[in-house]
Scaffold this motif. Structure first.
Motif, mmCIF file in Angstrom:
data_model
loop_
_atom_site.group_PDB
_atom_site.id
_atom_site.type_symbol
_atom_site.label_atom_id
_atom_site.label_comp_id
_atom_site.label_asym_id
_atom_site.label_seq_id
_atom_site.Cartn_x
_atom_site.Cartn_y
_atom_site.Cartn_z
ATOM 1 N N ASN A 1 37.949 39.989 48.357
ATOM 2 C CA ASN A 1 38.929 41.060 48.239
ATOM 3 C C ASN A 1 40.028 40.779 49.237
ATOM 4 N N SER B 1 42.768 43.832 46.170
ATOM 5 C CA SER B 1 42.378 45.176 46.582
ATOM 6 C C SER B 1 43.478 45.781 47.454
ATOM 7 N N HIS B 2 43.870 46.984 47.200
ATOM 8 C CA HIS B 2 43.605 47.790 46.010
ATOM 9 C C HIS B 2 44.959 48.192 45.431
ATOM 10 N N ASN C 1 40.864 51.741 42.557
ATOM 11 C CA ASN C 1 39.635 51.734 43.329
ATOM 12 C C ASN C 1 39.233 53.159 43.674
#
Ligand code: GAL
Length: 957
Positions: free
Chosen positions: A292, A327-328, A400
């Motif tokens: 991520n 992310s994100h 997310n």
């Protein structure tokens, strides 16, 4: 008025290079701060607004990193830093007017593009408001044809720190407002190209191409390298084209020519498809070995210079990472270009997180509020349209941790309508109702094992259950890389490799978000939540990466490279099995070298011819005769040639067979002599009252060892501390964290009572009882000393007494050295290793300076242990010190005690260690696990109090 979507922006479209005129407005701007929206001056309508007296600020920038006193960097994980009363935000809402003058000669039409305005912008050109932005990490373009004039123009962007859409942007990161991505003025020729949509497919080995062009005049499409010329909208087969793969990122230049504009794009042929529970790219299953990635810079905030991004992507490639989840939010637009070039699979995530509603039981969550539907759709549209022509992008993610609700379904519908070619991801709804893959975060390996076999517990709804059970599975976050850890990477990888339902996993996270600060006396440290005086914050939970904020690898990055290796080897007595773990390509880009360190101390080496091994296949190769003897055989697989991300000879995989010879114990020839309270045994002096040791040496001087002292505790790691925040779904921790359990059992504070001292013919045996106050549990330590006159043998046995209510962090003997040693050892190295970490550590002969023996984590904690050691010399600058040999043990050298480490919030809080250091020789250690967010230490690595034995020998050197 409430504004959820922004107003008057042009329809979202793809980004492409153009020969039409563009003007970058990045550079120095004027800035004026106001403490709140209500107090911001009402003068933006003045086309001659005097901005010369304003302050100065670079654009792009995150303003709290540039100017103090107008809102600080503020870290929260899930908590909203304001009362939850959507759509309202506090009156205390700093506003920054960013202004710049630019010269422009208007053509047919002029567009202003803002790539990132955090959190909400009002855009004013020559005194006329042209629109507003919502969606901090999304592109907004405005038609400013009516407002721009020939010559000098004035652009003002009024930016508020908080907006109604802050409720949609609760990602786990610093809240950092600003005009933090590029601003560009674009000439739009009347007969130019508004948008283009590339379909470059690869099915059954056949490449096809179709390019849809949104233009008023006919456009021609060509791929010169392939001799392709076609009309817009026409689909053709492309013989001779090679596919685009993360493992072999083949790009072609595409030219789209309209009468008034020529656009250029780099395209790659590939098709993503889900076939039953398998995730396929170009007809073959793919395993995403991912991280991520947030965008953060320790000095600049959300602005990450391109050179830094290039560096970090190369670093990822060099550590066998093949996938990135953004992310994100959608990343800086250059990221997908770089991923296309270097070869990464991307999951591009929409700018959406409403996690803070978890603190009010999800009451009022925008994900299910019709008032926000347009905003959810707008965010998805802007995410998809900007990046949809990139071959690297293989999935869209709705966002997310935004709970569940109808707006997520609307987003999914929006994404599918705009781009039916890519599957959808969203983890927040475990029914996977709106997605094409089943995704989870931090699931325990036991649950992942069930999912791998399709045996996960059923959903209540049988239809949804059947649908989900037939889906590929992703761990969109796992292996929380906070502080010392994560433990358990090998176990996860085994599961990921075990079933073709597994589409991959993404470590949380690539990067620590430390902010560089200095103490008053100039020492640098990484600031985290609370260091800016934020009234609510989540501490160092913002620092949980594989690399620090300067992109220096933490030890765990090397571990990850080991489990993600593209080739895995198993070395037998006479042959080696080589498994190609890549999904699409062979191993001809690699070569192999072997090296045998014989027990007799000789080193022989050579090349190992790698056969061609098809992707996901393996082959067995006989070992060269010379590589077959006893000792430690290491095979390294390295790159054969230079690539865009590594030089020739870069190691991608390694394996070993064999073990280090354990040095023999010294012969027990010395006889103890009592000298007052001291017992002399060879060169050793043992204090019969305290049990402490000294090694005497007439040449080098006597060495007081300040030990042995049994230690069962360590400075708690972030994983030992556990998730001290809100329990994550599925991980409600009723039990205490390791740190709490150790504290409750008084593990950190032990006292010693010598039970017996016995001097026999050729030995001295000392038995001590080591135990905390308050309770009746403890440990009995029996040390039997022998000596050959020179070398002191120690047979050690540690036995628990009573019913310990917790694990032990370690069973170690601590000594105090009067110097900060360098180490030279035979064992696992070069990096730190604990029972469930250190997968990159291999057997060999290693050296480390005092500094290299430590890992300075953002928050001080246990670090630096070297395991599997059979011999180590710890020496001062003159080469004199202490030698230790024995059955494999671990050693740790630290300038600080565990208690000092545990008490410090930052490395700069640690006391001046002076000259000395603490040496701990561990016979056993508790694993590390990932309980900072996820499962704790797995059963095989838990050190439940039990009898532990070992044999070492000490020599004055
Ligand atoms: C997850 C979340 C991430 C991060 C992580 C913990 O729940 O998606 O953004 O907060 O936990 O570091």
């Amino acid at each position: 008025m409430t504004d959820f979507t922004g107003s008057d922006a042009l329809a979202a479209r793809a980004r492409f290079a153009t020969d039409a005129r563009t003007l970058s407005l990045d550079g120095e701007w004027a800035v004026r701060f106001s403490p709140s929206w209500a107090e911001a001056p009402d003068d933006l309508g003045d086309p001659e607004l005097a901005i010369d007296g304003w302050g100065r600020i670079p654009v792009p920038s995150s303003w709290p990193m540039q100017a103090e006193g107008h809102g600080r960097p503020w870290y929260t994980n899930t908590k909203f830093p304001f009362p939850v009363e959507p759509p309202f935000v506090p009156d205390e809402n700093p506003v920054a007017d960013h202004a710049v003058r630019f010269d422009w000669e208007p053509g047919d039409a002029t567009v202003l593009r803002l790539e990132g305005v955090d959190a909400a912008g009002t855009v004013v050109v020559n005194g006329v408001e042209v629109g507003t932005t919502r969606g901090s990490r999304l592109v907004h373009e405005f038609d400013v044809s009516r407002e721009v004039r020939s010559g000098s123009n004035l652009l003002v962007v009024r930016i508020a720190r908080w907006a109604e859409t802050s409720y949609l942007e609760d990602q786990d990161m610093w809240w950092l407002p600003g005009l933090f991505r590029p601003v560009t003025v674009l000439d739009r020729p009347a007969d130019g190209i508004r948008d283009l949509r590339v379909e470059a497919d690869w099915r059954d080995g056949v490449a096809t191409l179709r390019v849809e062009v949104d233009a008023d005049a006919p456009a021609r499409v060509s791929v010169p390298e392939l001799g392709i010329e076609l009309a817009a909208g026409q689909r053709v087969e492309v013989p001779g084209a090679e596919p685009w793969l993360a493992e072999a990122p083949r790009l072609y230049d595409l030219v789209v020519a309209a009468p008034g504009e020529t656009a250029r794009l780099r395209i790659g042929f590939r098709t993503v498809r889900i076939d039953g529970h398998r995730f396929l790219v170009n007809d073959r299953p793919v395993l995403l070995r991912g991280v991520n990635r947030h965008e953060h810079h320790p000095d600049l905030g959300r602005v990450v210079p391109r050179a830094t991004v290039e560096h970090e992507l190369r670093l990822m490639k060099r550590h066998n990472i093949n996938a990135i989840r953004t992310s994100h939010y959608p990343p800086h637009p250059d990221l997908a270009d770089l991923a296309d070039e270097l070869g990464f699979w991307l999951i591009v995530e929409c700018d959406l997180e409403t996690h803070g509603f978890i603190h009010v039981d999800w009451r009022g969550n925008p994900s299910d509020d019709p008032a926000y539907e347009a905003a959810y759709r707008d965010r998805m549209a802007r995410t998809v349209e900007r990046d949809r022509n990139h071959p690297s992008v293989i999935m869209w993610s709705l966002g997310n941790e935004s709970g569940v609700g109808r707006n997520l379904a609307a987003m999914a519908e929006e994404a599918r309508r705009r781009d039916p070619s890519r599957p959808l991801h969203y983890e927040g709804d475990w029914t996977a109702a709106d997605t094409d893959v089943y995704s989870r975060m931090y699931a325990h390996p036991e649950e992942v094992a069930l999912i791998a076999r399709g045996e996960e517990p059923p959903l209540d709804d049988p239809v949804l259950d059947a649908r989900r059970r037939g889906m590929p599975f992703l761990l969109c976050e796992y292996a929380h890389a906070m502080g010392n850890g994560p433990g358990g990477l090998a176990e996860y990888q085994e599961l990921l490799d075990s079933s073709d339902r597994m589409a991959g996993a993404f470590v949380w996270e690539w990067l620590e978000h430390g902010i560089r600060r200095r103490t008053p006396d100039g020492r640098e440290y990484w600031a985290y939540g609370g260091d800016f005086g934020e009234p609510v914050h989540d501490g160092n939970f913002v620092a949980d990466g594989l690399v620090d904020a300067d992109r220096n690898p933490r030890p765990q990055l090397a571990d990850l490279a080991t489990v993600f290796a593209p080739v895995r080897m198993r070395i037998g007595a006479d042959e080696v099995e080589i498994a190609n773990r890549q999904d699409h390509i062979g191993v001809s880009w690699l070569r192999a070298e072997w090296e045998l360190s014989t027990a007799a101390g000789a080193v022989v080496s050579g090349e190992l011819a790698l056969p061609e091994v098809a992707p996901r296949e393996s082959a067995v190769v006989p070992l060269p005769d010379r590589a077959r003897g006893d000792g430690v055989l290491t095979i390294r697989v390295v790159t054969a040639g230079e690539s865009t991300w590594a030089p020739a000879g870069h190691e991608v995989a390694w394996a070993q067979r064999g073990a280090l010879a354990v040095p023999a114990a010294p012969a027990a020839t010395g006889a103890p002599r009592r000298e007052g309270r001291t017992i002399a045994l060879g060169s050793a002096r043992i204090d019969a009252v305290t049990g402490l040791l000294r090694l005497d040496d007439p040449d080098r001087g006597d060495l007081d060892l300040g030990g042995p002292e049994l230690v069962l505790w360590r400075a708690p790691t972030d994983n030992d501390r556990g998730h001290g925040l809100l329990p994550l779904r599925g991980h409600d921790r009723e039990e205490l964290s390791e740190e709490q359990a150790w504290e409750a059992a008084e593990l950190p504070r032990l006292t010693t009572r010598v039970e017996s001292v016995e001097a026999g013919g050729t030995f001295v045996e000392i038995v001590t009882r080591v135990a905390p106050a308050i309770f009746d549990w403890g440990a009995r330590v029996r040390i039997r000393y022998t000596s050959d006159g020179d070398v002191l043998g120690m047979g050690v046995r540690v036995e628990p007494v009573g019913a310990w209510p917790c694990t032990w962090a370690r069973a170690g003997l601590r000594f105090r050295l009067p110097f900060a040693p360098s180490a030279h050892w035979l064992g696992l190295g070069p990096g730190q290793a604990y029972p469930d970490t250190g997968l990159a550590a291999r057997l060999g002969e290693w050296s480390a300076s005092p500094d290299e023996l430590r890992t300075d984590y953002v928050r001080p904690q246990e670090n630096g242990s070297r395991r599997g050691v059979v011999s180590v010399d710890l020496t001062d600058a003159r080469g004199s010190g202490l030698g230790i040999t024995g059955e494999p043990f671990a050693f740790t050298v630290s300038p600080w005690t565990a208690a000092q480490l545990a008490a410090a919030a930052h490395p700069t809080d640690l006391p001046d260690p002076g000259e000395g250091s603490w040496l701990t020789i561990d016979l056993a250690q508790h694993g590390i696990g990932t309980a900072s967010c996820g499962p704790g230490v797995l059963e095989p690595y838990r050190l439940t109090p039990r009898t532990v034995e070992g044999r070492i020998a000490l020599t004055r050197i």
